[in-house]
Design a protein around this motif. Structure first.
Motif, PDB file in Angstrom:
ATOM      1  N   GLN A 143      -0.256  10.233  81.047  1.00  0.00           N
ATOM      2  CA  GLN A 143       0.574  10.584  82.206  1.00  0.00           C
ATOM      3  C   GLN A 143       1.861  11.287  81.785  1.00  0.00           C
ATOM      4  OE1 GLN A 143      -0.086  10.231  85.379  1.00  0.00           O
ATOM      5  NE2 GLN A 143      -1.963   9.036  85.230  1.00  0.00           N
ATOM      6  N   ALA A 144       2.268  11.083  80.515  1.00  0.00           N
ATOM      7  CA  ALA A 144       3.639  11.437  80.138  1.00  0.00           C
ATOM      8  C   ALA A 144       3.820  12.897  79.748  1.00  0.00           C
ATOM      9  CB  ALA A 144       4.094  10.536  78.992  1.00  0.00           C
ATOM     10  N   PHE A 145       2.790  13.530  79.206  1.00  0.00           N
ATOM     11  CA  PHE A 145       3.027  14.836  78.583  1.00  0.00           C
ATOM     12  C   PHE A 145       2.269  15.968  79.264  1.00  0.00           C
ATOM     13  CE2 PHE A 145       3.666  11.676  75.176  1.00  0.00           C
ATOM     14  CZ  PHE A 145       5.025  11.893  74.993  1.00  0.00           C
ATOM     15  N   ALA A 146       2.879  17.162  79.183  1.00  0.00           N
ATOM     16  CA  ALA A 146       2.284  18.349  79.795  1.00  0.00           C
ATOM     17  C   ALA A 146       1.122  18.857  78.942  1.00  0.00           C
ATOM     18  CB  ALA A 146       3.332  19.442  79.931  1.00  0.00           C
ATOM     19  N   ARG A 147       0.183  19.538  79.618  1.00  0.00           N
ATOM     20  CA  ARG A 147      -0.968  20.121  78.930  1.00  0.00           C
ATOM     21  C   ARG A 147      -0.672  21.587  78.610  1.00  0.00           C
ATOM     22  NH1 ARG A 147      -4.778  18.369  82.226  1.00  0.00           N
ATOM     23  NH2 ARG A 147      -4.468  20.087  83.656  1.00  0.00           N
ATOM     24  N   ALA A 174       3.955   7.227  87.586  1.00  0.00           N
ATOM     25  CA  ALA A 174       4.296   8.621  87.325  1.00  0.00           C
ATOM     26  C   ALA A 174       4.673   9.344  88.614  1.00  0.00           C
ATOM     27  CB  ALA A 174       3.131   9.331  86.644  1.00  0.00           C
TER      28      ALA A 174
END
Lengths: 347, 305
Positions: B271-275, B33
């Motif tokens: 790792q891939a998506f925003a919070r 990432a």
């Protein structure tokens, strides 16, 4: 045997470093942590090394001492491009301005793990900063089991809530100036109910940083940290680090990554709106566009006080708003919330 | 009796080896990432753990010391108990309960209590905020998973996981109920405090419930998170990917392979998506994911009729 194997495994880990960032040091610290030999700790409790970098105000010295004492043993302090700090005197290491800082930090870390370097003792006595002022049912001076200022620290006490009228506990405390989620140097006196900011006063504004630290890609990267995207933030910082001022950056892939990872969708529309300066989402778009054109970060719009932007916001939203503000604009917004603010020239 | 003992041995082997594999996967995924080479980063989580064993476990002023120390222990126990109802083959299961899905559901909801305990007992503001933020997000995430699991149990006409696996001999639930696995993965992220669902220990709270934790105590919390990831992955593999079913290889091998696949998916999604900010995530959970899960349940119910 097993212990020495564990030691050598630990010595090969990235050195966990907490950075106390002073005036003029923000960009250098960001670039430093692109090195795989270092881990940037979000809390001093997670670090072994305290890196002190830049210039500090006299008021910050006591906070720096408290920060130092929060690091667990074994710990060590390193000063880099830092002016003399009377009152902050750990037996640390002074690095030359042009030193290989990552290598030096990791060497000190390895020495700590191997036991070759002694851990630094505390700078402050382990006692409450204010005397006990006991009164009331439980000796704390408030009502029932709540309120009061037992050691000079206000305890939670019910207060009117801004949002739904529920009288919940209000918690008042200073935050900063070395909180990892804050811009370096910012110290706020906050009253929280749950994680909603009810009252705000600026005790100290953020440090001034050189123009380099306000590169639009750096500002965008700082917005990605509260969104839980440190990987993408690092890719942005890496790109910003190699650019001469005014050079357009290739941002198409970064903009695409932002969309695919849901970073734009995660930002609530209207959050942190400034007249003439858009909201957090449009500011993120604006930063990427400015980086693509090789321009400075866009002007953020009409002046406002920081409290107008943050009071009533939940903590996570407030951190996003803070990260989205152009540093110069933020300093002016902070001065509007300081009752006896020195003028920009005097600072 | 012998098979139950063998299943218990397999359970602990899966937990230990799975947690180790999860740590390596975390190291590689975090490096990728960041645009760094993954190979060199594989062992980084293990090296960090070795350092934590060297570090002092600091304390705060007047923590609830017992619960602070026990929170990671409870977390591991919940992972082990939840995993105990997962069958390794048709006759190899540690706890062959008729109500296996209910026991797993109980473990899920107790994770909310354990994470809250971890933050609350530190007696510090950021840890406390992380704790009740997690409760607010964790509860609706658990509700979504309950709908999803009941929908998966409908074709089996049983809450026993062996029956749920056997009901997938013709068609795996991942295809029969396409909404199920993606919604269940949301729970996996939430149960293991990961990426887009890491509301307990996030950056903006300086580590949240872990903000005041150091040394071996922090290592224990990280290990507990990894063991729960293994238990969740095995459960997802059982309910949606046919569990131990598969040709040539023995049942336990198939379960391990499918568990590894789900584990890799969860690590990558972390790792891939925003919070989202918590209030926005609450709206998404109650107004989007919950109705979707309910829709899946209605479709499964109509099919079962």
């Amino acid at each position: 045997m097993a212990v020495s194997r564990l030691s050598s495994l630990a010595a090969a880990a990235p050195a966990p470093v907490y950075a106390a960032i002073g005036e003029g040091a923000a960009a250098a610290i960001e670039d430093l942590f692109l090195d795989a030999r270092l881990d940037r700790a979000a809390s001093p409790r997670h670090a072994a090394l305290l890196l002190v970098c830049g210039r500090f105000r006299d008021d910050d010295i006591a906070d720096l001492c408290r920060l130092h004492d929060q690091l667990p043993h074994p710990r060590a302090t390193l000063r880099w491009r830092a002016e003399a700090l009377p009152g902050f005197t750990p037996d640390g290491v002074d690095l030359a301005p042009d030193a290989d800082v990552a290598a030096a930090l990791h060497a000190v870390y390895r020495a700590l793990v191997a036991g070759a370097r002694a851990s630094e003792p505390a700078l402050l006595p382990d006692e409450p900063p204010n005397p006990w002022r006991g009164r009331g049912d439980h000796g704390q001076g408030g009502e029932g089991m709540m309120g009061g200022v037992p050691y000079g620290r206000p305890m939670a006490m019910t207060d009117d809530d801004l949002r739904d009228g529920l009288a919940l506990d209000a918690y008042a405390a200073p935050f900063g100036p070395f909180l990892s989620a804050f811009p370096p140097g910012l110290r706020l006196d906050l009253t929280l109910q749950g994680d909603v900011i009810q009252k705000l006063a600026v005790a100290r504004p953020p440090f001034d940083q050189p123009l380099e630290a306000a590169h639009p890609l750096r500002l965008a990267a700082r917005m990605l940290l509260p969104l839980g995207l440190p990987g993408l933030a690092e890719r942005m910082l890496r790109r910003a680090a190699g650019l001469a001022p005014g050079t357009p950056a290739a941002v198409a892939d970064l903009a695409r990554a932002l969309r695919w990872r849901g970073a734009r969708a995660a930002l609530p529309p209207g959050l942190g709106r400034i007249p003439g300066g858009g909201d957090v989402r449009t500011r993120l778009d604006g930063l990427l566009a400015a980086a693509g054109r090789g321009e400075a970060a866009p002007a953020p719009g009409a002046p406002m006080a920081l409290s107008e932007l943050l009071v009533g916001r939940e903590w996570a939203e407030a951190m996003l708003v803070l990260a989205s503000l152009e540093p110069g604009w933020l300093r002016r917004a902070c001065r509007a919330d300081m009752p006896h603010a020195p003028s920009e020239d005097a600072a | 009796m012998t098979s139950a003992l063998a299943a218990i041995a397999l359970l602990f082997a899966l937990l230990v080896l799975g947690a180790l594999a999860a740590a390596l996967a975390d190291g590689a995924a975090a490096a990728l990432a960041r645009g760094r080479p993954a190979g060199a980063a594989l062992a980084v989580p293990l090296r960090r753990a070795a350092f934590l064993l060297h570090q002092q476990a600091v304390t705060t002023e007047r923590p609830d010391r017992l619960n602070w120390l026990l929170a990671p222990v409870f977390y591991v126990v919940l992972a082990a108990v939840g995993l105990s109802v997962v069958p390794f083959s048709a006759d190899l299961v540690a706890l062959d309960l008729e109500t296996g899905i209910v026991l797993w559901g109980a473990c899920e909801s107790l994770v909310v209590v354990v994470v809250f305990l971890h933050g609350w007992s530190a007696n510090a503001p950021f840890a406390m905020i992380g704790a009740y933020r997690y409760v607010a997000i964790g509860l609706p995430a658990m509700l979504v998973s309950m709908f999803v699991l009941i929908a998966a149990a409908l074709p089996a006409e049983s809450l026993a996981l062996t029956a749920v696996v056997e009901s997938q001999r013709g068609l795996w639930n991942v295809l029969r109920q396409p909404l199920g696995l993606p919604l269940f993965l949301v729970l996996g992220l939430s149960l293991t405090l990961r990426g887009p669902f890491d509301y307990a220990d996030p950056y903006d709270l300086a580590g949240g419930t872990s903000a005041e934790v150091s040394g071996p105590q922090r290592a224990a919390w990280q290990v507990a998170r990894l063991t729960m990831l293994v238990a969740f992955s095995a459960m997802a593999a059982t309910v949606f990917l046919g569990g131990y079913l598969g040709p040539v290889l023995p049942g336990p091998a198939w379960l391990a392979l499918k568990t590894a696949l789900v584990l890799a998916l969860v690590v990558a999604a972390g790792q891939a998506f925003a919070r989202l900010p918590p209030s926005r995530m609450l709206s998404a959970l109650w107004l989007v994911l919950m109705p979707l899960a309910f829709l899946g349940l209605v479709i499964a119910g109509v099919e079962a009729l």
